[in-house]
Design a protein around this motif. Structure first.
Motif, mmCIF file in Angstrom:
data_model
loop_
_atom_site.group_PDB
_atom_site.id
_atom_site.type_symbol
_atom_site.label_atom_id
_atom_site.label_comp_id
_atom_site.label_asym_id
_atom_site.label_seq_id
_atom_site.Cartn_x
_atom_site.Cartn_y
_atom_site.Cartn_z
ATOM 1 N N ASP A 68 0.826 -1.203 0.000
ATOM 2 C CA ASP A 68 0.000 0.000 0.000
ATOM 3 C C ASP A 68 0.861 1.252 0.000
ATOM 4 O O ASP A 68 0.560 2.238 -0.684
ATOM 5 C CB ASP A 68 -0.915 0.012 1.228
ATOM 6 N N ALA A 72 1.090 4.250 -2.617
ATOM 7 C CA ALA A 72 0.851 5.632 -2.188
ATOM 8 C C ALA A 72 1.963 6.559 -2.658
ATOM 9 O O ALA A 72 1.706 7.687 -3.100
ATOM 10 C CB ALA A 72 0.722 5.689 -0.670
ATOM 11 N N TYR A 144 -6.232 5.364 5.894
ATOM 12 C CA TYR A 144 -6.438 4.352 4.857
ATOM 13 C C TYR A 144 -6.255 3.009 5.557
ATOM 14 O O TYR A 144 -5.146 2.638 5.926
ATOM 15 C CB TYR A 144 -5.421 4.524 3.727
ATOM 16 N N GLN A 175 -9.043 -2.441 -2.847
ATOM 17 C CA GLN A 175 -8.482 -1.570 -3.871
ATOM 18 C C GLN A 175 -9.251 -1.530 -5.176
ATOM 19 O O GLN A 175 -9.212 -0.541 -5.906
ATOM 20 C CB GLN A 175 -7.025 -1.989 -4.137
ATOM 21 N N MET A 404 -5.811 4.891 -4.140
ATOM 22 C CA MET A 404 -4.946 5.807 -3.396
ATOM 23 C C MET A 404 -5.132 7.247 -3.862
ATOM 24 O O MET A 404 -5.189 8.187 -3.052
ATOM 25 C CB MET A 404 -3.484 5.396 -3.537
#
Length: 456
Positions: A68, A72, A144, A175, A404
């Motif tokens: 993640d 990001a 998040y 996602q 994201m």
């Protein structure tokens, strides 16, 4: 389905081949025809010029949290300033990956107390999602949080309340919700592409040890390198167990099994595509068939779900299955089946198959209808379905990246995200109730509107 949706196969196909439709804001659709099928390209033009830098921190630096964070940092204007984990080796790896000046700690509240952090990624095992998310929002951090949003259905209301009370941006990390594939499927369903929805399904087949949660255990794993006491402080007290720490998905104290890891993705995408709030009846069966490694969760799981009729959609059924024994049967992310056709949906592709019918040319049958006084009622025959494939254009960065981008855009613009706490809870609840049904050997009943368990 809604009355304004096209009911005619011909009108829909004509619309597909003659119109250029927007997939979403900043998206375009280009249609082309061939003898075999119509091929369409989904394209997203994402402009991400940052207005202000967003400083983030990672809490839970394992596999998913790390991935993640990598995603990001691909978005403009994002800087990682700190990382937290209960295993020293991951903190060392974080410094190696992202720089020696990265602040690292075992204590997540030290992250929340820092004034230079705007948002946190929560990539911990499931049993810490609720507490860290709530604490983070009350500390003024955007969150998040990896899916499932919570470890038990009793935990959902606290996260919803924290988001409402603090006004912070909170997004759950299923996602694919923000993907082009989901957006296109939503558009097609609303346009009547498959008629009235009546059934949906998804399945997974895995066998690779890493895919079935046989994660590697570091050689230096010990009570000295792992903060075991903090790890188990909100669940049952046990002596140090390296498997329970590094292979946590296999144990109910920390993980949520197949349903929480995989089924929840399906619920998230399905609810986005159909505008549904969830099922009202959940039933599951399965068993531990192969991976007899001490795990407490099944390696074969079947789930069936009843979705009631709402203003957004007709009543339909959902079937999910997951098999960690044989990895040869493949994976279908999501299939929607309607009265006029079906859609196979992934994060970057949608394949639409439309039923194709033709008037009967059987004179014997028509003569029988005449004699029976039935007139010339049409008799249809099945032909090969019309197939149209929508592919994301080459270079599309994928659903996780889009997810994201949406999170950080909401932070910068003080906007909203699709997969907020309410959406995330409505996706997590049927997955968690799937587990409850399996262990209780009984159906579970849920009010998806009120988000409450129904006792029967």
């Amino acid at each position: 389905m809604k009355e304004e949706q096209p009911s005619s196969r011909r009108s829909f196909i004509k619309k597909l081949t003659t119109a250029t439709a927007a997939v979403a804001a900043g998206s375009s659709l280009v249609a082309a025809e061939s003898q075999a099928k119509s091929f369409s390209i989904i394209k997203r033009l994402v402009g991400n010029s940052p207005n202000d830098q967003v400083n983030i921190a990672l809490i839970g630096a394992g596999g998913m949290g790390t991935q993640d964070t990598i995603t990001a940092l691909q978005t403009p204007g994002i800087k990682l300033v700190a990382a937290c984990d209960l295993y020293d080796g991951r903190l060392k790896d974080a410094k190696t990956r992202w720089g020696a000046d990265l602040y690292t700690t075992r204590v997540y509240k030290e992250i929340l107390n820092r004034k230079d952090i705007d948002a946190v990624i929560v990539g911990t095992p499931d049993h810490w999602h609720q507490q860290i998310s709530v604490d983070a929002m009350h500390a003024g951090k955007h969150v998040y949080c990896e899916k499932p949003m919570v470890h038990a259905i009793s935990e959902g209301p606290a996260v919803i309340k924290a988001q409402k009370d603090t006004g912070m941006v909170f997004q759950v990390g299923s996602q694919g919700v923000s993907s082009l594939g989901n957006e296109k499927a939503h558009e097609l369903l609303k346009a009547g592409a498959i008629g009235e929805l009546n059934y949906a399904e998804g399945f997974w087949a895995r066998r690779n040890p890493l895919e079935v949660w046989q994660y590697p255990i570091p050689e230096d794993a010990s009570p000295e390198t792992v903060d075991w006491e903090t790890y188990i402080s909100n669940t049952k007290k046990r002596p140090f167990d390296q498997k329970r720490f590094f292979r946590w998905r296999n144990y109910t104290d920390y993980g949520t099994g197949m349903a929480g890891d995989l089924f929840v993705h399906l619920f998230s995408s399905l609810h986005f595509i159909t505008d549904s709030v969830g099922p009202n009846k959940i039933y599951a069966s399965g068993g531990l068939r192969f991976w007899n490694d001490g795990r407490e969760v099944p390696d074969v799981l079947l789930g069936t779900f009843d979705y009631p009729k709402t203003q957004a959609h007709p009543a339909f059924n959902l079937s999910l299955r997951c098999n960690f024994v044989d990895g040869t049967s493949g994976t279908t992310y999501l299939k929607l089946v309607g009265s006029e056709g079906s859609m196979d949906i992934t994060w970057d592709k949608v394949t639409l198959k439309r039923n194709k019918v033709m008037d009967s040319d059987d004179p014997f049958y028509l003569d029988k209808l005449k004699k029976a006084g039935s007139g010339y009622a049409e008799r249809k025959r099945m032909l090969p379905p019309e197939e149209i494939t929508y592919d994301a254009e080459k270079g599309y960065k994928g659903g996780p990246y889009d997810h994201m981008v949406n999170f950080f855009t909401a932070i910068r613009n003080k906007g909203k995200v699709t997969e907020d706490a309410v959406f995330g809870y409505r996706a997590a609840a049927p997955a968690l109730l799937c587990n409850d049904s399996y262990y209780n050997n009984s159906p579970m009943f849920w009010d998806p509107e009120k988000m409450q368990l129904i006792k029967k």
